[in-house]
Write an enzyme that holds these catalytic residues in place. Structure first.
Site, PDB file in Angstrom:
ATOM      1  N   TYR A 190     -12.435  -2.051  13.327  1.00  0.00           N
ATOM      2  CA  TYR A 190     -12.901  -0.825  12.676  1.00  0.00           C
ATOM      3  C   TYR A 190     -14.332  -0.454  13.015  1.00  0.00           C
ATOM      4  CZ  TYR A 190      -8.739  -0.641   9.705  1.00  0.00           C
ATOM      5  OH  TYR A 190      -7.455  -0.527   9.257  1.00  0.00           O
ATOM      6  N   ASN A 236      -1.444 -10.713   8.621  1.00  0.00           N
ATOM      7  CA  ASN A 236      -2.445  -9.681   8.803  1.00  0.00           C
ATOM      8  C   ASN A 236      -3.781 -10.172   8.252  1.00  0.00           C
ATOM      9  OD1 ASN A 236      -3.318  -6.797   9.317  1.00  0.00           O
ATOM     10  ND2 ASN A 236      -3.907  -7.074   7.170  1.00  0.00           N
ATOM     11  N   GLU A 237      -4.768 -10.328   9.128  1.00  0.00           N
ATOM     12  CA  GLU A 237      -6.151 -10.570   8.734  1.00  0.00           C
ATOM     13  C   GLU A 237      -6.373 -11.805   7.878  1.00  0.00           C
ATOM     14  OE1 GLU A 237      -7.871  -7.056   7.062  1.00  0.00           O
ATOM     15  OE2 GLU A 237      -7.888  -6.007   8.958  1.00  0.00           O
ATOM     16  N   GLU A 294      -4.722  -2.226  14.189  1.00  0.00           N
ATOM     17  CA  GLU A 294      -5.274  -1.284  13.219  1.00  0.00           C
ATOM     18  C   GLU A 294      -6.609  -0.760  13.717  1.00  0.00           C
ATOM     19  OE1 GLU A 294      -5.834  -2.470   9.107  1.00  0.00           O
ATOM     20  OE2 GLU A 294      -3.877  -3.491   9.104  1.00  0.00           O
ATOM     21  N   GLN A 346       0.797  -1.223   0.000  1.00  0.00           N
ATOM     22  CA  GLN A 346       0.000   0.000   0.000  1.00  0.00           C
ATOM     23  C   GLN A 346       0.834   1.279   0.000  1.00  0.00           C
ATOM     24  OE1 GLN A 346      -2.646  -1.765   3.296  1.00  0.00           O
ATOM     25  NE2 GLN A 346      -4.061  -0.487   2.159  1.00  0.00           N
ATOM     26  N   HIS A 353       1.322  -9.197   4.699  1.00  0.00           N
ATOM     27  CA  HIS A 353       0.130  -8.348   4.563  1.00  0.00           C
ATOM     28  C   HIS A 353      -0.294  -8.394   3.096  1.00  0.00           C
ATOM     29  CE1 HIS A 353      -2.116  -4.765   6.510  1.00  0.00           C
ATOM     30  NE2 HIS A 353      -2.700  -4.989   5.341  1.00  0.00           N
ATOM     31  N   ASP A 404       2.185   0.520  -8.063  1.00  0.00           N
ATOM     32  CA  ASP A 404       3.544   0.518  -8.637  1.00  0.00           C
ATOM     33  C   ASP A 404       4.451   1.532  -7.933  1.00  0.00           C
ATOM     34  OD1 ASP A 404       2.632  -1.358 -10.427  1.00  0.00           O
ATOM     35  OD2 ASP A 404       2.920  -0.124 -12.229  1.00  0.00           O
ATOM     36  N   ARG A 418       4.060   0.023  13.077  1.00  0.00           N
ATOM     37  CA  ARG A 418       3.800  -1.298  12.507  1.00  0.00           C
ATOM     38  C   ARG A 418       3.834  -1.214  10.982  1.00  0.00           C
ATOM     39  NH1 ARG A 418      -1.635  -3.954  11.135  1.00  0.00           N
ATOM     40  NH2 ARG A 418      -0.996  -6.068  10.632  1.00  0.00           N
ATOM     41  N   HIS A 450      -1.569  -5.443 -13.050  1.00  0.00           N
ATOM     42  CA  HIS A 450      -1.009  -5.288 -14.403  1.00  0.00           C
ATOM     43  C   HIS A 450      -1.801  -6.085 -15.440  1.00  0.00           C
ATOM     44  CE1 HIS A 450       2.982  -4.252 -12.230  1.00  0.00           C
ATOM     45  NE2 HIS A 450       2.223  -3.182 -12.418  1.00  0.00           N
ATOM     46  N   ASN A 470      -7.326  -6.145  14.562  1.00  0.00           N
ATOM     47  CA  ASN A 470      -7.679  -5.012  13.712  1.00  0.00           C
ATOM     48  C   ASN A 470      -9.159  -4.797  13.899  1.00  0.00           C
ATOM     49  OD1 ASN A 470      -5.087  -4.926  12.805  1.00  0.00           O
ATOM     50  ND2 ASN A 470      -5.543  -5.600  10.713  1.00  0.00           N
TER      51      ASN A 470
HETATM   52  C1  PNW Z   1      -7.712  -3.578   6.729  1.00  0.00           C
HETATM   53  N1  PNW Z   1     -14.008  -4.823   7.137  1.00  0.00           N
HETATM   54  O1  PNW Z   1      -8.628  -4.349   6.012  1.00  0.00           O
HETATM   55  C2  PNW Z   1      -6.364  -3.874   6.119  1.00  0.00           C
HETATM   56  O2  PNW Z   1      -5.497  -4.556   6.987  1.00  0.00           O
HETATM   57  C3  PNW Z   1      -5.695  -2.689   5.512  1.00  0.00           C
HETATM   58  O3  PNW Z   1      -4.703  -3.103   4.614  1.00  0.00           O
HETATM   59  C4  PNW Z   1      -6.712  -1.767   4.888  1.00  0.00           C
HETATM   60  O4  PNW Z   1      -6.147  -0.724   4.160  1.00  0.00           O
HETATM   61  C5  PNW Z   1      -7.565  -1.234   6.019  1.00  0.00           C
HETATM   62  O5  PNW Z   1      -8.152  -2.272   6.766  1.00  0.00           O
HETATM   63  C6  PNW Z   1      -8.678  -0.296   5.563  1.00  0.00           C
HETATM   64  O6  PNW Z   1      -9.554  -0.970   4.706  1.00  0.00           O
HETATM   65  C7  PNW Z   1      -9.965  -4.419   6.351  1.00  0.00           C
HETATM   66  O7  PNW Z   1     -14.799  -5.150   6.219  1.00  0.00           O
HETATM   67  C8  PNW Z   1     -10.846  -4.716   5.338  1.00  0.00           C
HETATM   68  O8  PNW Z   1     -14.448  -4.563   8.255  1.00  0.00           O
HETATM   69  C9  PNW Z   1     -12.175  -4.852   5.602  1.00  0.00           C
HETATM   70  C10 PNW Z   1     -12.656  -4.695   6.893  1.00  0.00           C
HETATM   71  C11 PNW Z   1     -11.774  -4.391   7.904  1.00  0.00           C
HETATM   72  C12 PNW Z   1     -10.429  -4.248   7.629  1.00  0.00           C
END
Ligand code: PNW
Length: 491
Positions: free
Chosen positions: A318, A173-174, A386, A26, A129, A59, A84, A46, A316
């Site tokens: 959100y 990661n995830e 995260e 990213q 990741h 890229d 991180r 690509h 992580n």
């Molecule tokens: C994370 N959801 O992904 C990733 O670890 C990151 O790379 C990403 O940029 C970031 O969150 C923001 O999207 C997620 O659906 C993708 O709840 C989806 C979810 C949560 C985290």
């Protein structure tokens, strides 16, 4: 304060780690620089550019490959305790296999780590990741049971080269995004869309790969290097939409399908996949005419091998959703993980909306998620690896919604600490705007805005950067705080 009541300000302890998080694909750019091999994301963007909104790619991204000193300067501006980031497997091992190590890749991560350490910023390294070497994908990637050996070999190279200075490793990661979105659906590379079994094959092989990398660290490196090894799982909160018992059953199945598949084998006392979900998949598989369950169970020996292989639980987090019972899920194919979970979910209309469809500000959801995990998995040590908020590209630097979100996260974490939950750190996603996977550069998560039109990829702090800095410095949330200007300095 004679005659008035002074409320005790809730604070974060001095040794609480405040940081930010990013991922190699990213931000780094340099996709084929100095001997780096192709990853599944390089291959996908690509060969099939139209899958990305705006047909952009990583890229160059923020060009951290060339700008890493500026990134560390930003960490110093914010006063971070930790940072991180992830390593690109194919920058270190261009073909994915450990026979050929790319010296320029080792040098880049050495420089980056040493620059952080110069300023007392603790590096937290994610081994994976999402950017699998394309050569390994051609052999089946996570669907090949030998995947766990390849990952162990890669982990050894990382520990050997960086473990003298890196004291916290995160294997994956995830897992959900890797396995469900990459193998069970088409929403992340490699877009396999193998809806019936993709998620489940990947889940089993990933968890074993994690355990091999953990046991390798434990046996051969821990004594000398004295660090920790764990995994990061995405744990959003899924609660029942009503008091009806079938909604609670549905919410539990959803939690098991979202993160229990990966957490239960590692963190539960009994090991293996979570029972209700695994029974449900077996039952549906039989009805669908499969000769065996689409979910490949662990042997007793494998369960034992995987159980207890994490020094901490990286979360992580959100957002949150409300769940109701359903018969399958009309929006998804049969068979698939969403169909197997027999539920539908939605967010409350009143919750503040971000630029990402899946992300709203749900009340106290960090606390709800962690207190649930704590009870299930015997009070582990947690790091929030995260947490963050998206705005749309082109908006200005005044990001009050992001500030509201971060402040709400702080309060929810303080609720955890008040309750004795062993939460030790927080990594905001993200330090800077970056390539938001399928959403390209349209959704922005950065505390620093990045000008992707500018060849130098200039970084500019948003208002939220000043607010986060103030929280880190003072260890509490001051709602009165307003930055005097948006000019950043290093204190
Ligand atoms: C994370 N959801 O992904 C990733 O670890 C990151 O790379 C990403 O940029 C970031 O969150 C923001 O999207 C997620 O659906 C993708 O709840 C989806 C979810 C949560 C985290």
């Amino acid at each position: 304060c004679y005659g008035s009541v002074v409320r005790q300000q809730r604070r974060f302890p001095d040794d609480f780690l405040f940081g930010t998080a990013t991922a190699s694909y990213q931000i780094e750019g340099g996709w084929d620089a100095d001997g780096k091999g192709e990853s599944i994301w390089d291959y996908m963007v690509h060969n099939n550019p139209s899958v990305i909104r705006g047909e952009t790619n990583g890229d160059v991204a923020g060009d951290t490959y060339n700008n890493y000193k500026r990134d560390v300067e930003m960490m110093r501006e914010l006063g971070l305790d930790a940072y991180r980031f992830s390593m690109a497997w194919s920058r270190i091992l261009p073909t994915g296999m450990a026979n050929e190590v790319n010296p320029a890749g080792i040098e880049f991560y050495n420089n980056y780590i040493n620059e952080m350490l110069k300023y007392n910023i603790q590096p937290l390294v994610t081994l994976y990741h999402w950017d699998l070497p394309q050569k390994l994908q051609e052999l089946g990637g996570f669907a090949n049971p030998l995947f766990s050996d390849w990952f162990e070999d890669y982990a050894r190279v990382v520990y050997e080269n960086f473990g003298d200075r890196v004291k916290m490793f995160i294997t994956f990661n995830e897992p959900r995004e890797i396995c469900y979105e990459g193998y069970g659906a088409a929403t992340k590379a490699p877009r396999l869309n193998s809806t019936a079994v993709g998620t489940y094959l990947c889940a089993k092989n990933l968890v074993i790969a994690h355990a091999k990398a953990y046991r390798l660290y434990d046996k051969e490196f821990r004594e000398k290097q004295g660090g920790q090894c764990g995994i990061t799982i995405s744990v959003n909160w899924f609660g029942p939409a009503t008091d009806a018992p079938e909604d609670e059953v549905a919410a539990e199945l959803r939690r098991q399908g979202e993160w229990g598949l990966y957490a239960h084998p590692i963190f539960s006392a009994e090991g293996g996949f979570p029972k209700e979900l695994s029974d449900k998949i077996a039952e549906k598989s039989a009805e669908q005419g499969y000769a065996r369950s689409r979910l490949p169970e662990f042997t007793e020996e494998e369960k034992e091998f995987v159980r207890g292989t994490s020094d901490f639980f990286g979360v992580n987090h959100y957002t949150a959703f409300m769940v109701t019972a359903a018969n399958g899920n009309a929006n998804y194919p049969v068979p698939s993980l969403p169909d197997d979970m027999d539920n539908i979910s939605f967010a409350d209309d009143d919750w503040l909306k971000s630029a990402s469809v899946w992300l709203t500000l749900a009340p106290n959801s960090i606390y709800k998620a962690l207190s649930h995990l704590r009870t299930l998995y015997n009070d582990p040590i947690f790091y929030l690896t995260e947490n963050g908020w998206s705005t749309l590209e082109g908006r200005d630097l005044i990001d009050d919604d992001r500030i509201e979100y971060y402040r709400a996260s702080m309060e929810s974490m303080l609720n955890c600490l008040d309750d004795g939950i062993k939460l030790k750190g927080y990594m905001a996603w993200s330090l800077l705007d970056n390539f938001e996977w399928m959403e390209g550069y349209i959704e922005r998560f950065g505390l620093y805005e990045v000008d992707f039109e500018d060849p130098a990829r200039k970084r500019t702090p948003r208002k939220s950067a000043f607010v986060y800095k103030h929280i880190i410095k003072n260890r509490y949330v001051d709602y009165e705080y307003e930055p005097e200007s948006l000019t950043m300095t290093i204190d």
